[in-house]
Design an enzyme around this catalytic site. Structure first.
Site, PDB file in Angstrom:
ATOM      1  N   ASP A  96     -17.397  38.002   6.741  1.00 28.33           N
ATOM      2  CA  ASP A  96     -18.440  37.082   6.288  1.00 28.33           C
ATOM      3  C   ASP A  96     -18.428  37.049   4.745  1.00 28.33           C
ATOM      4  O   ASP A  96     -18.423  38.106   4.102  1.00 28.33           O
ATOM      5  CB  ASP A  96     -19.781  37.629   6.807  1.00 28.33           C
ATOM      6  CG  ASP A  96     -20.925  36.653   6.682  1.00 28.33           C
ATOM      7  OD1 ASP A  96     -20.672  35.431   6.634  1.00 28.33           O
ATOM      8  OD2 ASP A  96     -22.092  37.105   6.653  1.00 28.33           O
ATOM      9  N   HIS A  97     -18.415  35.877   4.177  1.00 31.11           N
ATOM     10  CA  HIS A  97     -18.471  35.713   2.717  1.00 31.11           C
ATOM     11  C   HIS A  97     -17.396  36.480   1.954  1.00 31.11           C
ATOM     12  O   HIS A  97     -17.686  37.116   0.924  1.00 31.11           O
ATOM     13  CB  HIS A  97     -19.851  36.088   2.166  1.00 31.11           C
ATOM     14  CG  HIS A  97     -20.934  35.170   2.630  1.00 31.11           C
ATOM     15  ND1 HIS A  97     -21.083  33.892   2.150  1.00 31.11           N
ATOM     16  CD2 HIS A  97     -21.903  35.332   3.576  1.00 31.11           C
ATOM     17  CE1 HIS A  97     -22.096  33.310   2.769  1.00 31.11           C
ATOM     18  NE2 HIS A  97     -22.598  34.155   3.649  1.00 31.11           N
ATOM     19  N   GLY A 229     -27.373  31.355   6.951  1.00 31.54           N
ATOM     20  CA  GLY A 229     -28.796  31.463   6.629  1.00 31.54           C
ATOM     21  C   GLY A 229     -29.681  30.890   7.715  1.00 31.54           C
ATOM     22  O   GLY A 229     -30.664  30.210   7.441  1.00 31.54           O
ATOM     23  N   ALA A 230     -29.331  31.178   8.993  1.00 29.96           N
ATOM     24  CA  ALA A 230     -29.994  30.488  10.099  1.00 29.96           C
ATOM     25  C   ALA A 230     -30.948  31.365  10.903  1.00 29.96           C
ATOM     26  O   ALA A 230     -31.280  31.048  12.040  1.00 29.96           O
ATOM     27  CB  ALA A 230     -28.932  29.882  11.017  1.00 29.96           C
ATOM     28  N   ASP A 273     -28.315  37.268  10.623  1.00 28.63           N
ATOM     29  CA  ASP A 273     -28.332  38.651  10.157  1.00 28.63           C
ATOM     30  C   ASP A 273     -29.773  39.143  10.046  1.00 28.63           C
ATOM     31  O   ASP A 273     -30.175  40.126  10.672  1.00 28.63           O
ATOM     32  CB  ASP A 273     -27.615  38.736   8.791  1.00 28.63           C
ATOM     33  CG  ASP A 273     -27.439  40.166   8.323  1.00 28.63           C
ATOM     34  OD1 ASP A 273     -27.962  41.080   8.973  1.00 28.63           O
ATOM     35  OD2 ASP A 273     -26.781  40.389   7.287  1.00 28.63           O
TER      36      ASP A 273
HETATM   37  O1  G3H Z   1     -25.046  36.246   4.403  1.00 27.90           O
HETATM   38  C1  G3H Z   1     -24.913  37.388   4.169  1.00 27.90           C
HETATM   39  C2  G3H Z   1     -25.250  38.534   5.008  1.00 27.90           C
HETATM   40  O2  G3H Z   1     -26.566  38.506   5.461  1.00 27.90           O
HETATM   41  C3  G3H Z   1     -24.847  39.705   4.189  1.00 27.90           C
HETATM   42  O3  G3H Z   1     -25.475  40.864   4.368  1.00 27.90           O
HETATM   43  O4  G3H Z   1     -23.953  41.998   2.690  1.00 27.90           O
HETATM   44  O5  G3H Z   1     -26.213  42.785   3.055  1.00 27.90           O
HETATM   45  O6  G3H Z   1     -24.390  43.038   4.750  1.00 27.90           O
HETATM   46  P1  G3H Z   1     -24.993  42.253   3.660  1.00 27.90           P
HETATM   47  P1  13P Z   2     -29.775  35.013   7.635  1.00 31.79           P
HETATM   48  O1  13P Z   2     -30.144  35.806   6.422  1.00 31.79           O
HETATM   49  O2  13P Z   2     -30.614  33.799   7.777  1.00 31.79           O
HETATM   50  O3  13P Z   2     -29.769  35.844   8.866  1.00 31.79           O
HETATM   51  O4  13P Z   2     -28.264  34.476   7.407  1.00 31.79           O
HETATM   52  C1  13P Z   2     -27.166  35.296   7.678  1.00 31.79           C
HETATM   53  C2  13P Z   2     -25.877  34.708   7.207  1.00 31.79           C
HETATM   54  O5  13P Z   2     -25.754  33.556   6.874  1.00 31.79           O
HETATM   55  C3  13P Z   2     -24.716  35.607   7.181  1.00 31.79           C
HETATM   56  O6  13P Z   2     -23.607  35.002   6.623  1.00 31.79           O
HETATM   57 ZN    ZN Z   3     -24.029  33.613   5.044  1.00 29.41          ZN
END
Ligand code: G3H
Ligand code: 13P
Ligand code: ZN
Length: 326
Positions: A96-97, A229-230, A273
């Protein structure tokens, strides 16, 4: 990490078939973030019990937290556990990201079946260049790639943006064509974290920009779109956190009806998340408040995992529509 592992050795799948089926069936695949064993088990059990395909996702910092090698074996354990529970659900492991080629490569080399290169904070040209570099490496190994156009507001892992810059539909075709990505995250008003909107008293959550989503769909018909961000930031969990000593003021998420509508569109992957974090934290706070003598982690992480399982089943069954699709 020296030893390379192909994701198929771990029993994982990439996101190609999942997205095709989700597009045809008008539902969305859940992508749940995790960084520890209870979260991973909760996600897998929730998806097994609701017979849903699932994308297990980790940010770069979550991978560091769990340890890259340990994480690989956790993913293999997740696949084996699902089978042992009697459900052969498709499971993908996704970065992710991801923000650099090196991180994406390291994940691919250690068994990830899908990676995101989030170049949304770079210029359009640099975003294309970086994403394409990852696509070239990934596709040689049958790994799928998610790109991003447009910037979300809120706090992401090592990615911050003060304001939301909506995706420009007129950039989408060129981006998809030049990068070769398999899916595209867009910005239509969602936001990361538990405080998605700053609302004045009595003010409603601003609706997502479905007009932008529709314009994107017209530019790239049938192409899988991703919504970050859902989380819906369940009021019951926020309330419970605050009742048992927490301090989450003005936490607000995306209304579920809007997520339902998105899931029926070209949106094939919905990222969640914060909702998992909130569900677990609410239960742990309650236990700590009611049983101050408790110090066996199983006695609070176990019930927290149960709360996560319920949240996930509910989400798959009533919001994403992915339940029963595996
Ligand atoms: O969109 C991002 C995730 O919610 C990232 O969470 O890097 O704190 O694991 P984290
Ligand atoms: P939320 O913070 O809305 O759960 O989004 C998570 C997300 O986009 C992880 O990449
Ligand atoms: Zn995200």
């Amino acid at each position: 990490m020296t030893q390379q592992t192909a994701y198929k050795e771990l029993g994982l799948v990439n996101t190609k078939a999942m997205f095709k089926q989700a597009m045809e069936g008008r539902y969305a695949i859940p992508a749940y973030n995790f960084s520890n064993m209870e979260q991973l088990q909760g996600i897998v059990i929730g998806c097994v019990e609701s017979r849903s395909p699932v994308i297990l996702q980790v940010s770069g910092s979550a991978r560091k937290y769990a340890d890259a090698i340990f994480l690989k074996f956790m993913a293999m354990g997740a696949v084996r556990m699902a089978k042992d529970l009697g459900a052969d659900i498709p499971i993908a492991l996704h970065l992710d990201h991801g923000d650099t080629f090196e991180l994406a490569k390291s994940c691919i080399d250690s068994g990830f079946s899908s990676v995101m290169l989030d170049g949304s904070h770079h210029s359009f040209e640099e975003n294309i260049r970086l994403t394409n570099q990852v696509v070239a490496y990934a596709h040689e190994r049958d790994v799928t790639v998610e790109g991003e156009l447009g910037v979300l507001a809120g706090v992401e892992d090592e990615v911050t943006a003060e304001v939301s810059h909506y995706t420009k539909p007129e950039e989408v075709e060129e981006f998809v064509e030049k990068t070769g990505v398999d899916s595209l995250a867009i910005s239509i008003g969602t936001s990361h974290g538990a405080h998605k909107f700053k609302l004045k008293p009595g003010e409603a959550v601003p609706p997502l920009r479905f007009d932008i989503l529709e314009a994107v769909e017209k530019r790239v018909p049938g192409f899988p779109i991703v919504l970050h961000g859902a989380s819906s930031v369940t009021p019951e969990h926020v309330e419970m956190i605050n009742r048992y000593g927490g301090k989450l003021e003005s936490a607000v998420g995306i209304p579920v009806e809007q997520l339902r509508r998105a899931a029926q569109s070209a949106v094939c992957k919905i990222n969640i998340d914060s909702d998992g974090r909130l569900a677990m934290t609410a239960v742990i706070r309650k236990i700590f408040a009611e049983k101050p003598g408790e110090f066996d982690p199983r006695k609070y992480l176990g019930p927290a995992r149960d709360a996560l399982i319920s949240m996930i089943k509910h989400k798959n069954e009533t919001v994403l529509g992915s339940a029963g699709k595996a």
